[in-house]
Design a protein around this motif. Structure first.
Motif, PDB file in Angstrom:
ATOM      1  N   PHE A  85     -16.410  26.202 -37.734  1.00 32.62           N
ATOM      2  CA  PHE A  85     -16.416  25.532 -39.037  1.00 32.62           C
ATOM      3  C   PHE A  85     -16.088  24.060 -38.830  1.00 32.62           C
ATOM      4  O   PHE A  85     -15.335  23.702 -37.939  1.00 32.62           O
ATOM      5  N   ARG A  86     -16.676  23.234 -39.696  1.00 27.38           N
ATOM      6  CA  ARG A  86     -16.330  21.821 -39.631  1.00 27.38           C
ATOM      7  C   ARG A  86     -16.687  21.185 -40.960  1.00 27.38           C
ATOM      8  O   ARG A  86     -17.721  21.491 -41.563  1.00 27.38           O
ATOM      9  N   VAL A  87     -15.807  20.269 -41.396  1.00 27.48           N
ATOM     10  CA  VAL A  87     -16.085  19.466 -42.584  1.00 27.48           C
ATOM     11  C   VAL A  87     -16.133  18.006 -42.147  1.00 27.48           C
ATOM     12  O   VAL A  87     -15.216  17.525 -41.475  1.00 27.48           O
ATOM     13  N   LEU A  88     -17.192  17.339 -42.512  1.00 27.35           N
ATOM     14  CA  LEU A  88     -17.374  15.929 -42.153  1.00 27.35           C
ATOM     15  C   LEU A  88     -17.539  15.080 -43.403  1.00 27.35           C
ATOM     16  O   LEU A  88     -17.947  15.590 -44.451  1.00 27.35           O
ATOM     17  N   LYS A  89     -17.274  13.811 -43.254  1.00 28.96           N
ATOM     18  CA  LYS A  89     -17.602  12.861 -44.299  1.00 28.96           C
ATOM     19  C   LYS A  89     -18.953  12.225 -43.974  1.00 28.96           C
ATOM     20  O   LYS A  89     -19.342  12.099 -42.808  1.00 28.96           O
ATOM     21  N   THR A  90     -19.654  11.826 -45.014  1.00 25.02           N
ATOM     22  CA  THR A  90     -20.943  11.162 -44.833  1.00 25.02           C
ATOM     23  C   THR A  90     -20.799   9.987 -43.871  1.00 25.02           C
ATOM     24  O   THR A  90     -19.875   9.184 -44.006  1.00 25.02           O
ATOM     25  N   GLY A  91     -21.695   9.919 -42.923  1.00 25.31           N
ATOM     26  CA  GLY A  91     -21.688   8.823 -41.962  1.00 25.31           C
ATOM     27  C   GLY A  91     -20.974   9.137 -40.659  1.00 25.31           C
ATOM     28  O   GLY A  91     -21.164   8.425 -39.663  1.00 25.31           O
ATOM     29  N   GLN A  92     -20.161  10.179 -40.648  1.00 23.91           N
ATOM     30  CA  GLN A  92     -19.481  10.557 -39.415  1.00 23.91           C
ATOM     31  C   GLN A  92     -20.462  11.212 -38.442  1.00 23.91           C
ATOM     32  O   GLN A  92     -21.531  11.693 -38.837  1.00 23.91           O
ATOM     33  N   SER A  93     -20.054  11.237 -37.196  1.00 25.38           N
ATOM     34  CA  SER A  93     -20.893  11.877 -36.175  1.00 25.38           C
ATOM     35  C   SER A  93     -20.152  13.060 -35.575  1.00 25.38           C
ATOM     36  O   SER A  93     -18.914  13.131 -35.641  1.00 25.38           O
ATOM     37  N   MET A  94     -20.914  13.995 -35.027  1.00 20.08           N
ATOM     38  CA  MET A  94     -20.282  15.103 -34.332  1.00 20.08           C
ATOM     39  C   MET A  94     -21.304  15.789 -33.440  1.00 20.08           C
ATOM     40  O   MET A  94     -22.525  15.586 -33.589  1.00 20.08           O
ATOM     41  N   THR A  95     -20.780  16.592 -32.528  1.00 18.15           N
ATOM     42  CA  THR A  95     -21.619  17.357 -31.610  1.00 18.15           C
ATOM     43  C   THR A  95     -21.263  18.823 -31.702  1.00 18.15           C
ATOM     44  O   THR A  95     -20.090  19.191 -31.660  1.00 18.15           O
ATOM     45  N   LEU A  96     -22.294  19.648 -31.842  1.00 21.16           N
ATOM     46  CA  LEU A  96     -22.126  21.088 -31.816  1.00 21.16           C
ATOM     47  C   LEU A  96     -22.509  21.581 -30.423  1.00 21.16           C
ATOM     48  O   LEU A  96     -23.531  21.167 -29.858  1.00 21.16           O
ATOM     49  N   LEU A  97     -21.668  22.476 -29.900  1.00 18.98           N
ATOM     50  CA  LEU A  97     -21.894  22.969 -28.546  1.00 18.98           C
ATOM     51  C   LEU A  97     -22.364  24.417 -28.574  1.00 18.98           C
ATOM     52  O   LEU A  97     -21.840  25.241 -29.322  1.00 18.98           O
ATOM     53  N   CYS A  98     -23.355  24.703 -27.755  1.00 18.22           N
ATOM     54  CA  CYS A  98     -23.843  26.061 -27.561  1.00 18.22           C
ATOM     55  C   CYS A  98     -23.795  26.371 -26.072  1.00 18.22           C
ATOM     56  O   CYS A  98     -24.280  25.573 -25.255  1.00 18.22           O
ATOM     57  N   ALA A  99     -23.224  27.504 -25.748  1.00 13.65           N
ATOM     58  CA  ALA A  99     -23.152  27.936 -24.353  1.00 13.65           C
ATOM     59  C   ALA A  99     -23.640  29.378 -24.245  1.00 13.65           C
ATOM     60  O   ALA A  99     -23.269  30.214 -25.061  1.00 13.65           O
ATOM     61  N   GLN A 100     -24.474  29.638 -23.230  1.00 14.32           N
ATOM     62  CA  GLN A 100     -24.941  31.008 -22.992  1.00 14.32           C
ATOM     63  C   GLN A 100     -24.696  31.379 -21.533  1.00 14.32           C
ATOM     64  O   GLN A 100     -24.857  30.538 -20.632  1.00 14.32           O
ATOM     65  N   ASP A 101     -24.330  32.641 -21.343  1.00 14.17           N
ATOM     66  CA  ASP A 101     -23.993  33.101 -20.000  1.00 14.17           C
ATOM     67  C   ASP A 101     -25.002  34.131 -19.484  1.00 14.17           C
ATOM     68  O   ASP A 101     -24.679  34.945 -18.612  1.00 14.17           O
ATOM     69  N   MET A 102     -26.201  34.105 -20.026  1.00 15.70           N
ATOM     70  CA  MET A 102     -27.220  35.088 -19.666  1.00 15.70           C
ATOM     71  C   MET A 102     -28.293  34.504 -18.746  1.00 15.70           C
ATOM     72  O   MET A 102     -29.311  35.153 -18.486  1.00 15.70           O
ATOM     73  N   ASN A 103     -28.103  33.268 -18.327  1.00 16.33           N
ATOM     74  CA  ASN A 103     -29.053  32.603 -17.436  1.00 16.33           C
ATOM     75  C   ASN A 103     -30.444  32.461 -18.075  1.00 16.33           C
ATOM     76  O   ASN A 103     -31.473  32.511 -17.392  1.00 16.33           O
ATOM     77  N   HIS A 104     -30.452  32.270 -19.394  1.00 15.67           N
ATOM     78  CA  HIS A 104     -31.715  32.117 -20.111  1.00 15.67           C
ATOM     79  C   HIS A 104     -32.274  30.713 -19.921  1.00 15.67           C
ATOM     80  O   HIS A 104     -31.538  29.728 -19.935  1.00 15.67           O
ATOM     81  N   GLU A 105     -33.607  30.666 -19.809  1.00 18.09           N
ATOM     82  CA  GLU A 105     -34.256  29.363 -19.651  1.00 18.09           C
ATOM     83  C   GLU A 105     -34.391  28.631 -20.983  1.00 18.09           C
ATOM     84  O   GLU A 105     -34.240  27.422 -21.061  1.00 18.09           O
ATOM     85  N   TYR A 106     -34.763  29.372 -22.013  1.00 17.42           N
ATOM     86  CA  TYR A 106     -35.036  28.745 -23.313  1.00 17.42           C
ATOM     87  C   TYR A 106     -33.795  28.740 -24.191  1.00 17.42           C
ATOM     88  O   TYR A 106     -33.051  29.726 -24.240  1.00 17.42           O
ATOM     89  N   MET A 107     -33.615  27.613 -24.899  1.00 16.34           N
ATOM     90  CA  MET A 107     -32.543  27.536 -25.884  1.00 16.34           C
ATOM     91  C   MET A 107     -33.055  26.827 -27.124  1.00 16.34           C
ATOM     92  O   MET A 107     -33.973  25.980 -27.044  1.00 16.34           O
ATOM     93  N   SER A 148     -33.314  32.579 -24.989  1.00 16.05           N
ATOM     94  CA  SER A 148     -34.175  33.692 -24.579  1.00 16.05           C
ATOM     95  C   SER A 148     -34.624  33.481 -23.143  1.00 16.05           C
ATOM     96  O   SER A 148     -34.587  32.370 -22.611  1.00 16.05           O
ATOM     97  N   LEU A 149     -35.060  34.580 -22.570  1.00 14.89           N
ATOM     98  CA  LEU A 149     -35.602  34.519 -21.223  1.00 14.89           C
ATOM     99  C   LEU A 149     -36.980  33.887 -21.230  1.00 14.89           C
ATOM    100  O   LEU A 149     -37.694  33.925 -22.239  1.00 14.89           O
ATOM    101  N   LEU A 150     -37.355  33.314 -20.133  1.00 12.04           N
ATOM    102  CA  LEU A 150     -38.711  32.852 -19.922  1.00 12.04           C
ATOM    103  C   LEU A 150     -39.611  34.070 -19.808  1.00 12.04           C
ATOM    104  O   LEU A 150     -39.208  35.100 -19.291  1.00 12.04           O
TER     105      LEU A 150
END
Lengths: 113, 113
Positions: B10-32, B94-96
């Motif tokens: 969850f995250r609440v931001l104000k207009t104009g702020q910046s942020m980064t969302l992180l995604c991590a997978q441990d299945m050795n998938h090629e496609y994200m 997903s896998l290739l």
């Protein structure tokens, strides 16, 4: 353009009844179809898939039917249970298209005890 | 196996702020993939990646940037957040290869005031 749509946004069934959720797609090049289940607050979860060279595939309590002539896909859930209450999405994919899938808007299934 | 993990939840931001969302997978998938999901709607593809160091635009890329420096991670950035970007963001992998379903994280709920 391509689109995937579900016929009804909501479906309500009695516990123990069978449920049928429908989906229409428009891209005749689609060759792989997937049904996902999304529970509240969770991400979509894979239920069952079907390749375009098949017209029926069965899993545990679920069956997917594919009619390529009319570009129609359906998900049948046997003996629907309260735990089946969720939003169901169909997705279609053209296998040569970098793994991308196009999702329908979803059908909300409510199971009444 | 953790599968696909998204941070933050969850995250609440104000207009104009910046942020980064992180995604991590441990299945050795090629496609994200990164999707956004708005109320009553299906998933719309923002950006995707077919491998480490490569990214491509999806259906709704404006206002977002992505990076895939490591195979297991896919970052989604908002440089200057706008209220129209209030949504639930899902990462998938997903896998290739042919006939591969996507595996989803549980989403990041982002509100921009």
């Amino acid at each position: 353009g391509e689109s995937v749509g579900l016929h009804l946004p909501t479906l309500s069934v009695q516990e123990g009844d069978n449920s049928i959720i429908n989906c229409a797609y428009s891209n005749s090049a689609s060759d792989y179809f997937i049904w996902y289940k999304q529970e509240s607050g969770k991400g979509p979860q894979f239920i069952i898939d079907i390749r375009s060279n098949m017209d029926k595939r069965q899993g545990q309590r679920v069956t997917v039917l594919l009619n390529k002539t009319v570009k129609h896909l359906s998900l049948q859930i046997a003996a629907t249970q309260p735990g089946d209450s969720a939003v169901y999405f169909c997705a279609e994919k053209v296998n040569t298209n970098a793994g991308k899938s196009t999702f329908g808007d979803g059908t909300t299934l409510t199971v009444k005890p | 196996n953790a599968g696909v993990t998204q941070t933050p939840k969850f995250r609440v931001l104000k207009t104009g702020q910046s942020m980064t969302l992180l995604c991590a997978q441990d299945m050795n998938h090629e496609y994200m993939y990164w999707y956004r999901q708005d109320p009553g709607m299906g998933l719309r593809l923002i950006h995707y990646s077919v491998g480490e160091g490569t990214t491509a635009k999806g259906e709704v890329p404006d206002g977002y940037n992505v990076s895939r420096l490591k195979k297991q991670n896919f970052l989604l950035g908002l440089e200057s957040a706008a209220p129209s970007q209030t949504s639930v963001y899902f990462c998938a992998s997903s896998l290739l290869g042919r006939n591969q379903p996507q595996h989803f994280g549980d989403g990041t709920r982002l509100s921009i005031l």
